[in-house]
Motif scaffolding. Structure first.
Motif, PDB file in Angstrom:
ATOM      1  N   LEU A 118      -3.716   7.451   1.807  1.00 40.68           N
ATOM      2  CA  LEU A 118      -5.059   8.024   1.675  1.00 40.68           C
ATOM      3  C   LEU A 118      -5.995   6.940   1.165  1.00 40.68           C
ATOM      4  CD1 LEU A 118      -4.156  11.416  -0.069  1.00 40.68           C
ATOM      5  CD2 LEU A 118      -4.488  10.974   2.377  1.00 40.68           C
ATOM      6  N   GLU A 119      -7.056   6.681   1.890  1.00 38.05           N
ATOM      7  CA  GLU A 119      -7.991   5.609   1.544  1.00 38.05           C
ATOM      8  C   GLU A 119      -9.399   6.189   1.422  1.00 38.05           C
ATOM      9  OE1 GLU A 119      -8.308   2.314   0.632  1.00 38.05           O
ATOM     10  OE2 GLU A 119     -10.445   2.811   0.779  1.00 38.05           O
ATOM     11  N   ALA A 120     -10.062   5.852   0.294  1.00 32.21           N
ATOM     12  CA  ALA A 120     -11.404   6.392   0.046  1.00 32.21           C
ATOM     13  C   ALA A 120     -12.419   5.896   1.071  1.00 32.21           C
ATOM     14  CB  ALA A 120     -11.863   5.997  -1.356  1.00 32.21           C
TER      15      ALA A 120
ATOM     16  N   VAL B  14     -10.909  -3.192  -1.385  1.00 32.41           N
ATOM     17  CA  VAL B  14     -12.187  -3.644  -1.951  1.00 32.41           C
ATOM     18  C   VAL B  14     -11.994  -5.064  -2.478  1.00 32.41           C
ATOM     19  CG1 VAL B  14     -13.918  -3.233  -3.721  1.00 32.41           C
ATOM     20  CG2 VAL B  14     -12.926  -1.300  -2.486  1.00 32.41           C
ATOM     21  N   ALA B  15     -11.079  -5.225  -3.462  1.00 33.92           N
ATOM     22  CA  ALA B  15     -10.764  -6.581  -3.934  1.00 33.92           C
ATOM     23  C   ALA B  15     -10.190  -7.402  -2.780  1.00 33.92           C
ATOM     24  CB  ALA B  15      -9.762  -6.515  -5.083  1.00 33.92           C
ATOM     25  N   THR B  16      -9.335  -6.779  -1.991  1.00 33.48           N
ATOM     26  CA  THR B  16      -8.625  -7.519  -0.945  1.00 33.48           C
ATOM     27  C   THR B  16      -9.579  -8.197   0.029  1.00 33.48           C
ATOM     28  OG1 THR B  16      -6.737  -6.033  -1.129  1.00 33.48           O
ATOM     29  CG2 THR B  16      -6.952  -7.261   0.938  1.00 33.48           C
ATOM     30  N   ARG B  17     -10.533  -7.442   0.558  1.00 30.88           N
ATOM     31  CA  ARG B  17     -11.379  -8.049   1.602  1.00 30.88           C
ATOM     32  C   ARG B  17     -12.323  -9.109   1.019  1.00 30.88           C
ATOM     33  NH1 ARG B  17     -13.481  -4.074   5.093  1.00 30.88           N
ATOM     34  NH2 ARG B  17     -12.130  -2.520   4.140  1.00 30.88           N
TER      35      ARG B  17
ATOM     36  N   ALA C 291      -7.851 -15.437  -1.858  1.00 27.66           N
ATOM     37  CA  ALA C 291      -6.563 -15.310  -1.148  1.00 27.66           C
ATOM     38  C   ALA C 291      -5.707 -16.578  -1.133  1.00 27.66           C
ATOM     39  CB  ALA C 291      -6.794 -14.789   0.261  1.00 27.66           C
ATOM     40  N   TRP C 292      -5.627 -17.206  -2.286  1.00 33.69           N
ATOM     41  CA  TRP C 292      -4.729 -18.356  -2.490  1.00 33.69           C
ATOM     42  C   TRP C 292      -3.347 -17.813  -2.826  1.00 33.69           C
ATOM     43  CZ3 TRP C 292      -5.207 -21.319  -7.769  1.00 33.69           C
ATOM     44  CH2 TRP C 292      -4.328 -22.422  -7.809  1.00 33.69           C
ATOM     45  N   ILE C 293      -2.330 -18.247  -2.134  1.00 39.38           N
ATOM     46  CA  ILE C 293      -0.959 -17.817  -2.406  1.00 39.38           C
ATOM     47  C   ILE C 293      -0.280 -18.933  -3.179  1.00 39.38           C
ATOM     48  CG2 ILE C 293       1.248 -17.157  -1.364  1.00 39.38           C
ATOM     49  CD1 ILE C 293      -0.367 -16.129   1.045  1.00 39.38           C
TER      50      ILE C 293
ATOM     51  N   PRO D 247     -11.214  10.100  -0.118  1.00 40.82           N
ATOM     52  CA  PRO D 247     -10.990   9.790  -1.535  1.00 40.82           C
ATOM     53  C   PRO D 247     -10.138  10.852  -2.224  1.00 40.82           C
ATOM     54  CG  PRO D 247     -13.315  10.318  -1.095  1.00 40.82           C
ATOM     55  CD  PRO D 247     -12.612  10.335   0.223  1.00 40.82           C
ATOM     56  N   VAL D 248      -9.263  10.391  -3.087  1.00 41.02           N
ATOM     57  CA  VAL D 248      -8.493  11.318  -3.919  1.00 41.02           C
ATOM     58  C   VAL D 248      -9.301  11.570  -5.186  1.00 41.02           C
ATOM     59  CG1 VAL D 248      -6.378  11.578  -5.287  1.00 41.02           C
ATOM     60  CG2 VAL D 248      -6.278  10.558  -2.988  1.00 41.02           C
ATOM     61  N   ARG D 249      -9.548  12.834  -5.479  1.00 42.72           N
ATOM     62  CA  ARG D 249     -10.344  13.167  -6.677  1.00 42.72           C
ATOM     63  C   ARG D 249      -9.491  13.105  -7.931  1.00 42.72           C
ATOM     64  NH1 ARG D 249     -13.518  18.381  -4.272  1.00 42.72           N
ATOM     65  NH2 ARG D 249     -15.044  17.232  -3.058  1.00 42.72           N
TER      66      ARG D 249
ATOM     67  N   ASP E 208     -14.178 -20.544  -9.507  1.00 38.75           N
ATOM     68  CA  ASP E 208     -12.734 -20.721  -9.438  1.00 38.75           C
ATOM     69  C   ASP E 208     -12.209 -19.714  -8.435  1.00 38.75           C
ATOM     70  OD1 ASP E 208     -11.997 -18.309 -10.620  1.00 38.75           O
ATOM     71  OD2 ASP E 208     -11.435 -19.193 -12.522  1.00 38.75           O
ATOM     72  N   PHE E 209     -10.880 -19.662  -8.261  1.00 43.20           N
ATOM     73  CA  PHE E 209     -10.351 -18.821  -7.178  1.00 43.20           C
ATOM     74  C   PHE E 209     -10.690 -17.349  -7.367  1.00 43.20           C
ATOM     75  CE2 PHE E 209      -6.884 -16.614  -9.230  1.00 43.20           C
ATOM     76  CZ  PHE E 209      -6.676 -17.389 -10.362  1.00 43.20           C
ATOM     77  N   GLY E 210     -10.875 -16.922  -8.621  1.00 48.46           N
ATOM     78  CA  GLY E 210     -11.220 -15.525  -8.895  1.00 48.46           C
ATOM     79  C   GLY E 210     -12.690 -15.225  -8.666  1.00 48.46           C
TER      80      GLY E 210
ATOM     81  N   VAL F  82      -0.871  -1.991  -9.805  1.00 54.55           N
ATOM     82  CA  VAL F  82      -2.220  -2.561  -9.916  1.00 54.55           C
ATOM     83  C   VAL F  82      -2.125  -3.939 -10.553  1.00 54.55           C
ATOM     84  CG1 VAL F  82      -2.645  -1.327 -12.097  1.00 54.55           C
ATOM     85  CG2 VAL F  82      -4.564  -2.170 -10.784  1.00 54.55           C
ATOM     86  N   MET F  83      -2.894  -4.891 -10.019  1.00 52.76           N
ATOM     87  CA  MET F  83      -2.744  -6.271 -10.519  1.00 52.76           C
ATOM     88  C   MET F  83      -3.826  -7.181  -9.974  1.00 52.76           C
ATOM     89  SD  MET F  83       0.426  -6.823  -8.002  1.00 52.76           S
ATOM     90  CE  MET F  83       0.563  -5.042  -8.106  1.00 52.76           C
ATOM     91  N   HIS F  84      -4.063  -8.270 -10.739  1.00 56.12           N
ATOM     92  CA  HIS F  84      -4.760  -9.405 -10.143  1.00 56.12           C
ATOM     93  C   HIS F  84      -3.703 -10.270  -9.466  1.00 56.12           C
ATOM     94  CE1 HIS F  84      -7.292 -12.988  -9.722  1.00 56.12           C
ATOM     95  NE2 HIS F  84      -8.194 -12.057  -9.520  1.00 56.12           N
ATOM     96  N   SER F  85      -4.130 -11.279  -8.723  1.00 53.03           N
ATOM     97  CA  SER F  85      -3.199 -12.084  -7.921  1.00 53.03           C
ATOM     98  C   SER F  85      -2.399 -11.205  -6.971  1.00 53.03           C
ATOM     99  CB  SER F  85      -2.264 -12.913  -8.805  1.00 53.03           C
ATOM    100  OG  SER F  85      -3.014 -13.920  -9.433  1.00 53.03           O
ATOM    101  N   GLY F  86      -3.022 -10.118  -6.564  1.00 48.51           N
ATOM    102  CA  GLY F  86      -2.355  -9.183  -5.659  1.00 48.51           C
ATOM    103  C   GLY F  86      -2.115  -9.762  -4.276  1.00 48.51           C
ATOM    104  N   ILE F  87      -2.882 -10.777  -3.899  1.00 47.40           N
ATOM    105  CA  ILE F  87      -2.639 -11.380  -2.576  1.00 47.40           C
ATOM    106  C   ILE F  87      -1.305 -12.121  -2.630  1.00 47.40           C
ATOM    107  CG2 ILE F  87      -3.502 -12.962  -0.819  1.00 47.40           C
ATOM    108  CD1 ILE F  87      -5.329 -10.476  -1.272  1.00 47.40           C
ATOM    109  N   THR F  88      -1.120 -12.915  -3.675  1.00 48.15           N
ATOM    110  CA  THR F  88       0.162 -13.599  -3.836  1.00 48.15           C
ATOM    111  C   THR F  88       1.300 -12.594  -3.966  1.00 48.15           C
ATOM    112  OG1 THR F  88      -0.880 -15.493  -4.915  1.00 48.15           O
ATOM    113  CG2 THR F  88       1.469 -15.152  -5.362  1.00 48.15           C
ATOM    114  N   LEU F  89       1.067 -11.538  -4.741  1.00 51.68           N
ATOM    115  CA  LEU F  89       2.177 -10.677  -5.169  1.00 51.68           C
ATOM    116  C   LEU F  89       2.512  -9.527  -4.222  1.00 51.68           C
ATOM    117  CD1 LEU F  89       1.281 -10.499  -8.967  1.00 51.68           C
ATOM    118  CD2 LEU F  89       3.190 -11.741  -7.932  1.00 51.68           C
TER     119      LEU F  89
END
Ligand SMILES: Cc1cc2nc3c(=O)[nH]c(=O)nc-3n(C[C@H](O)[C@H](O)[C@H](O)COP(=O)(O)OP(=O)(O)OC[C@H]3O[C@@H](n4cnc5c(N)ncnc54)[C@H](O)[C@@H]3O)c2cc1C
Length: 360
Positions: A33-35, A41-44, A48-50, A168-170, A256-258, A320-327
């Protein structure tokens, strides 16, 4: 739980997409289910440095390096991920810290190589002012994050998963200590297990089941040039500017990368940063500005991933995380294993939600 558990995954960014793919592959019946539109949101809006680069305790390094290997596995399983293993040249910390990082990570088995000015210029010949001392890691890479999330979702669908966009999930629906379903604008959906991989939206949903997740969501601004003939061979992490070139030829950069803090005027911040980027290359004045993006980075309270089941709440799994592209590849694989067969990978040991219970 049934032989083929039913699982609702909330969020179709890189984390939800990877979990959904690995769950579907392991035999679960998956609904995502995607809002908004699939792709996150963060992804796009990610750089995206691995990598498994500097500043991490060894336990976190081990998780990241495993995930880099899992990206290579995914590359063999799924077409169109748009990965590029072009290596990274890094000198964004003082030389003594750079040297300490090189020593430590080489001991851990990371392919860190020292580069003097001549070598840095050989690796990236278009740099106007190559560093006197840098590190090069050939095994690092990047991915086009939206394309990768979409490819993972398509692969999940090919394994029988259903993707529902603009739903969206309420809130989560807890009943007798267990989350049994979700409430959406179009009604209630039930499942054996609910995975919340909603990025910046995760804390609100977790709270609806009684779990308080400390989560910051700082903005990260990136600038992009118009497509330009090849200037870079790999990723460059210099003081004040991290930059890579996309397959379309765009130079993509942040302080920086973030990403940078957008400040009060994101356009002004972008144009200032673009001038810094122009100054970095021999022929940088030929670069043309295209646009900027601002993404919100899901950052758990202590900076490390939160992956697993909150204590005393059945049927709920958080990721949930930062560096989610790597992880994403390792987290997707491990979450699916834990949900389907009950086995928790040791690499996740430090990263369960229980560490925040009683801390806020
Ligand atoms: C500028 C920037 C640079 C970065 N650079 C890097 C990097 O170089 N390397 C790296 O590894 N990581 C990097 N990151 C971090 C990385 O991008 C994120 O960790 C990762 O994209 C998180 O993915 P996600 O799927 O958890 O979140 P998202 O991509 O945000 O996806 C979450 C999805 O959940 C949906 N959602 C939210 N609430 C609900 C709801 N109630 N119901 C249904 N759906 C919902 C959202 O619409 C969204 O699509 C960067 C991030 C930013 C912003």
């Amino acid at each position: 739980m049934a032989d083929r558990p039913s699982v609702i995954v909330i969020g179709a960014g890189i984390i939800g997409a990877s979990i959904a793919y690995h769950l579907a592959k392991a035999g679960a019946r998956v609904t995502i289910l995607e809002a908004g539109e699939p792709g996150g949101v963060a992804t796009r809006n990610s750089w995206a440095w691995i990598n498994a680069s500097w500043g991490n305790p060894e336990t976190y390094f081990r998780l990241r390096i495993r995930s880099m290997a899992e990206w290579r596995r995914l590359e063999r399983e799924i077409p169109n991920l748009r990965l590029a293993w072009l290596g990274g040249l890094l000198w964004d910390i003082p030389p003594d810290e750079l040297e300490a990082y090189a020593k430590e990570h080489a001991t851990w088995g990371y392919g860190v190589r020292r580069a003097d000015r001549a070598e840095a210029a050989r690796i990236e010949p278009q740099l106007r002012n190559p560093p006197d001392f840098a590190l090069h890691v050939a095994e690092e890479g990047s991915v086009e994050p939206l394309a990768a999330a979409q490819a993972l979702l398509a692969a999940a669908q090919a394994q029988g998963a259903t993707v529902i966009a603009n739903r969206p999930v309420r809130q989560l629906l807890p009943r007798n200590g267990r989350v049994v379903g979700v409430e959406t604008g179009s009604g209630i959906l039930e499942a054996d297990e609910i995975v919340v991989a909603a990025g910046a939206g995760t804390a609100k949903l977790a709270a609806s089941a009684g779990y308080a997740l400390p989560l910051d969501t700082p903005p990260g601004l990136l600038i992009a040039s118009r497509p330009h003939p090849k200037l870079l061979n790999g990723l460059v992490m210099s003081p004040g500017l991290h930059v890579r070139q996309t397959p379309e030829g765009r130079l993509l950069a942040g302080a920086d990368f973030g990403g940078s803090d957008p400040g009060a005027d994101a356009t002004a911040t972008s144009l200032d940063l673009f001038e810094v980027m122009r100054g970095m290359f021999k022929d940088g004045t030929a670069l043309e500005y295209s646009h900027h993006t601002v993404g919100y980075r899901p950052m758990p309270g202590d900076g490390f991933p939160v992956v697993g089941r909150p204590p005393q709440i059945g049927g709920l799994y958080l990721a949930v995380m930062h560096s989610g592209i790597t992880l994403a590849p390792a987290v997707g694989l491990f979450a699916a294993e834990e949900i389907v067969s009950g086995t928790r990978d040791d690499l996740l040991k430090r990263y369960g939600p229980e560490r925040f219970v009683g801390s806020n």
